[in-house]
Write an enzyme that holds these catalytic residues in place. Structure first.
Site, PDB file in Angstrom:
ATOM      1  N   ARG A 104      68.656  25.320 -52.786  1.00  0.00           N
ATOM      2  CA  ARG A 104      68.555  25.987 -54.094  1.00  0.00           C
ATOM      3  C   ARG A 104      67.132  25.915 -54.654  1.00  0.00           C
ATOM      4  O   ARG A 104      66.644  26.875 -55.250  1.00  0.00           O
ATOM      5  CB  ARG A 104      69.534  25.353 -55.084  1.00  0.00           C
ATOM      6  CG  ARG A 104      69.551  26.073 -56.429  1.00  0.00           C
ATOM      7  CD  ARG A 104      70.524  25.419 -57.397  1.00  0.00           C
ATOM      8  NE  ARG A 104      70.634  26.166 -58.642  1.00  0.00           N
ATOM      9  CZ  ARG A 104      69.829  26.005 -59.677  1.00  0.00           C
ATOM     10  NH1 ARG A 104      68.862  25.114 -59.624  1.00  0.00           N
ATOM     11  NH2 ARG A 104      69.996  26.728 -60.763  1.00  0.00           N
TER      12      ARG A 104
ATOM     13  N   TYR B 282      75.303  22.848 -42.793  1.00  0.00           N
ATOM     14  CA  TYR B 282      74.318  23.786 -42.255  1.00  0.00           C
ATOM     15  C   TYR B 282      72.909  23.296 -42.569  1.00  0.00           C
ATOM     16  O   TYR B 282      72.711  22.483 -43.471  1.00  0.00           O
ATOM     17  CB  TYR B 282      74.536  25.204 -42.801  1.00  0.00           C
ATOM     18  CG  TYR B 282      74.713  25.315 -44.298  1.00  0.00           C
ATOM     19  CD1 TYR B 282      73.626  25.430 -45.158  1.00  0.00           C
ATOM     20  CD2 TYR B 282      75.996  25.296 -44.861  1.00  0.00           C
ATOM     21  CE1 TYR B 282      73.801  25.546 -46.530  1.00  0.00           C
ATOM     22  CE2 TYR B 282      76.177  25.402 -46.233  1.00  0.00           C
ATOM     23  CZ  TYR B 282      75.079  25.532 -47.061  1.00  0.00           C
ATOM     24  OH  TYR B 282      75.255  25.621 -48.421  1.00  0.00           O
TER      25      TYR B 282
HETATM   26  C1  LIG Z   1      70.419  22.024 -61.654  1.00  0.00           C
HETATM   27  C2  LIG Z   1      71.386  22.878 -60.844  1.00  0.00           C
HETATM   28  C3  LIG Z   1      71.590  22.577 -59.480  1.00  0.00           C
HETATM   29  C4  LIG Z   1      72.482  23.346 -58.731  1.00  0.00           C
HETATM   30  N1  LIG Z   1      72.656  23.054 -57.408  1.00  0.00           N
HETATM   31  C5  LIG Z   1      73.448  23.830 -56.642  1.00  0.00           C
HETATM   32  C6  LIG Z   1      73.581  23.616 -55.232  1.00  0.00           C
HETATM   33  O1  LIG Z   1      72.958  22.721 -54.693  1.00  0.00           O
HETATM   34  N2  LIG Z   1      74.404  24.413 -54.499  1.00  0.00           N
HETATM   35  C7  LIG Z   1      75.110  25.431 -55.094  1.00  0.00           C
HETATM   36  O2  LIG Z   1      75.824  26.169 -54.392  1.00  0.00           O
HETATM   37  N3  LIG Z   1      75.006  25.669 -56.421  1.00  0.00           N
HETATM   38  C8  LIG Z   1      74.192  24.898 -57.196  1.00  0.00           C
HETATM   39  N4  LIG Z   1      74.080  25.128 -58.548  1.00  0.00           N
HETATM   40  C9  LIG Z   1      74.908  26.184 -59.115  1.00  0.00           C
HETATM   41  C10 LIG Z   1      74.360  27.532 -58.824  1.00  0.00           C
HETATM   42  O3  LIG Z   1      72.958  27.561 -58.932  1.00  0.00           O
HETATM   43  C11 LIG Z   1      74.969  28.469 -59.840  1.00  0.00           C
HETATM   44  O4  LIG Z   1      76.326  28.226 -59.998  1.00  0.00           O
HETATM   45  C12 LIG Z   1      74.903  29.879 -59.393  1.00  0.00           C
HETATM   46  O5  LIG Z   1      73.693  30.128 -58.776  1.00  0.00           O
HETATM   47  C13 LIG Z   1      75.047  30.769 -60.621  1.00  0.00           C
HETATM   48  O6  LIG Z   1      73.749  30.953 -61.155  1.00  0.00           O
HETATM   49  P1  LIG Z   1      73.491  31.171 -62.684  1.00  0.00           P
HETATM   50  O7  LIG Z   1      72.118  31.727 -62.785  1.00  0.00           O
HETATM   51  O8  LIG Z   1      74.628  31.920 -63.296  1.00  0.00           O
HETATM   52  O9  LIG Z   1      73.555  29.727 -63.317  1.00  0.00           O
HETATM   53  P2  LIG Z   1      72.684  28.447 -63.056  1.00  0.00           P
HETATM   54  O10 LIG Z   1      71.993  28.497 -61.740  1.00  0.00           O
HETATM   55  O11 LIG Z   1      73.590  27.316 -63.364  1.00  0.00           O
HETATM   56  O12 LIG Z   1      71.540  28.541 -64.179  1.00  0.00           O
HETATM   57  C14 LIG Z   1      71.773  28.494 -65.566  1.00  0.00           C
HETATM   58  C15 LIG Z   1      70.450  28.187 -66.250  1.00  0.00           C
HETATM   59  O13 LIG Z   1      70.602  28.383 -67.636  1.00  0.00           O
HETATM   60  C16 LIG Z   1      70.006  27.290 -68.319  1.00  0.00           C
HETATM   61  N5  LIG Z   1      70.700  27.203 -69.619  1.00  0.00           N
HETATM   62  C17 LIG Z   1      71.971  26.783 -69.838  1.00  0.00           C
HETATM   63  N6  LIG Z   1      72.283  26.912 -71.148  1.00  0.00           N
HETATM   64  C18 LIG Z   1      71.191  27.422 -71.762  1.00  0.00           C
HETATM   65  C19 LIG Z   1      70.909  27.792 -73.104  1.00  0.00           C
HETATM   66  N7  LIG Z   1      71.837  27.686 -74.089  1.00  0.00           N
HETATM   67  N8  LIG Z   1      69.677  28.292 -73.396  1.00  0.00           N
HETATM   68  C20 LIG Z   1      68.738  28.435 -72.409  1.00  0.00           C
HETATM   69  N9  LIG Z   1      68.948  28.076 -71.117  1.00  0.00           N
HETATM   70  C21 LIG Z   1      70.182  27.605 -70.799  1.00  0.00           C
HETATM   71  C22 LIG Z   1      70.215  26.115 -67.406  1.00  0.00           C
HETATM   72  O14 LIG Z   1      69.268  25.075 -67.663  1.00  0.00           O
HETATM   73  C23 LIG Z   1      69.985  26.746 -66.030  1.00  0.00           C
HETATM   74  O15 LIG Z   1      68.636  26.752 -65.676  1.00  0.00           O
HETATM   75  C24 LIG Z   1      73.205  24.405 -59.345  1.00  0.00           C
HETATM   76  C25 LIG Z   1      72.993  24.724 -60.707  1.00  0.00           C
HETATM   77  C26 LIG Z   1      72.074  23.979 -61.449  1.00  0.00           C
HETATM   78  C27 LIG Z   1      71.821  24.320 -62.914  1.00  0.00           C
END
Ligand SMILES: Cc1cc2nc3c(=O)[nH]c(=O)nc-3n(C[C@H](O)[C@H](O)[C@H](O)COP(=O)(O)OP(=O)(O)OC[C@H]3O[C@@H](n4cnc5c(N)ncnc54)[C@H](O)[C@@H]3O)c2cc1C
Length: 298
Positions: free
Chosen positions: A110, A216
């Site tokens: 990631r 993997y």
């Molecule tokens: C730190 C972390 C590590 C992860 N590791 C893995 C992994 O190893 N393998 C895997 O399969 N999935 C992992 N995930 C989950 C995966 O990245 C997500 O579930 C998926 O990619 C969906 O992406 P997203 O952009 O919707 O959310 P996310 O990737 O969860 O990103 C959400 C972002 O929004 C930010 N945020 C949240 N609330 C607020 C707010 N109120 N105001 C401003 N910013 C905010 C968070 O800090 C984060 O950066 C991880 C997620 C995070 C946050």
């Protein structure tokens, strides 16, 4: 009605979804500003599988070469019995999947994927340390309020703020993720510690009753990633030692309702004691929604 030209789009959250949205909007010359709550984009996480529908989009955003440099291009998905290691099923990936779906299937860390997206946005268009606390929308605009009280107006707000989304909570009511009754242990191992196990360039899936292990390589083959999923009454999520990870995955497999043979030596050897990290995460989900958008908020 939202104007289609001179739009200003606000994005809450700088994860994979938020940064990709920022890039996609820029590619269409749409002004976008992203707000991320953390002070810095941290290099955290473990393995992520990127299927062709995701890599096709990332390629169209100009990230194809950068992605190829940090990812692993698996030959197939290898499903095996957890106890005797017999192959149950095999799905070809590699060139065959790429030809069929028009884009590659990758394994990524990631942090590497986030790094590629950040390079793509060239360190502009986002504000760190900017938690979105809420928003207000009228027929003309949507205004977000940040944690420090700053208000920023735009035409559209995209909620990309993850599983505990503030935007989603305000739109549809606060909803805690539903515990599925499963926990996932995940760990990372330097590749040289498992090379002798001949695990191959595949997505290895070891299937057992109510248990599975997925493994993997990531980080251009330098790191080996494993995830062990099992049922658990306890929702506890924490950092643990690799030994805890092994204890969690394999004895639980053995503690089923009928006698089990030991976990096959290859996943056993690669999952536990050789890992440098191991985390226990509960697996949650949210209820289905019939509506994901309001006039100015997506
Ligand atoms: C730190 C972390 C590590 C992860 N590791 C893995 C992994 O190893 N393998 C895997 O399969 N999935 C992992 N995930 C989950 C995966 O990245 C997500 O579930 C998926 O990619 C969906 O992406 P997203 O952009 O919707 O959310 P996310 O990737 O969860 O990103 C959400 C972002 O929004 C930010 N945020 C949240 N609330 C607020 C707010 N109120 N105001 C401003 N910013 C905010 C968070 O800090 C984060 O950066 C991880 C997620 C995070 C946050």
């Amino acid at each position: 009605m939202v104007r289609s030209n001179n739009l200003k789009v606000l994005i809450a959250g700088g994860g994979i979804g938020g940064l990709t949205a920022l890039l996609a909007l820029r590619a269409r010359s749409i002004d976008a500003q992203l707000f991320e709550q953390t002070e810095a984009f941290r290099q955290v996480g473990a393995g992520i599988q990127l299927s062709s529908n995701a890599t096709r989009i990332l390629r169209t955003l100009g990230l194809g070469e950068a992605l190829a440099r940090v990812c692993v291009y698996p030959e197939g998905r290898d499903y095996r019995a957890w106890d005797d290691g017999d192959r149950l099923y095999y799905t070809p990936l590699g060139a065959r999947a790429e030809a069929q779906f028009g884009a590659p299937y990758y394994h990524a860390h990631r942090a590497d994927l986030l790094g590629v997206l950040l390079d793509g946005v060239a360190n502009t268009g986002f504000r760190l340390n900017s938690r979105v606390e809420g928003f207000a929308q009228t027929t003309d605009c949507v205004t977000v309020t940040l944690a420090d009280g700053t208000k920023v107006a735009g035409d559209v707000l995209i909620g990309a703020d993850g599983i505990h989304s503030t935007v989603r909570g305000q739109l549809f009511g606060k909803e805690l993720p539903r515990y599925t009754g499963n926990v996932a242990w995940r760990g990372l191992v330097p590749a040289e510690r498992v090379v002798h196990l001949d695990l191959g360039s595949v997505t290895g899936v070891w299937m057992g009753p109510n248990r599975s292990i997925v493994q993997y390589y990531v980080a251009a083959g330098r790191t080996f990633n494993w995830i062990g999923i099992s049922r658990s009454e306890s929702r506890r999520a924490n950092r643990g030692s690799p030994r805890d990870g092994l204890r969690m995955c394999s004895p639980n497999i053995l503690a089923g309702t009928r006698p089990f043979a030991p976990l096959s030596p290859r996943p056993r050897a690669s999952c536990g004691r050789r890992s440098t990290t191991a985390n226990r995460c509960r697996i949650g989900g949210s209820g289905a929604s019939s509506c994901w958008a309001m006039p100015r908020t997506r």
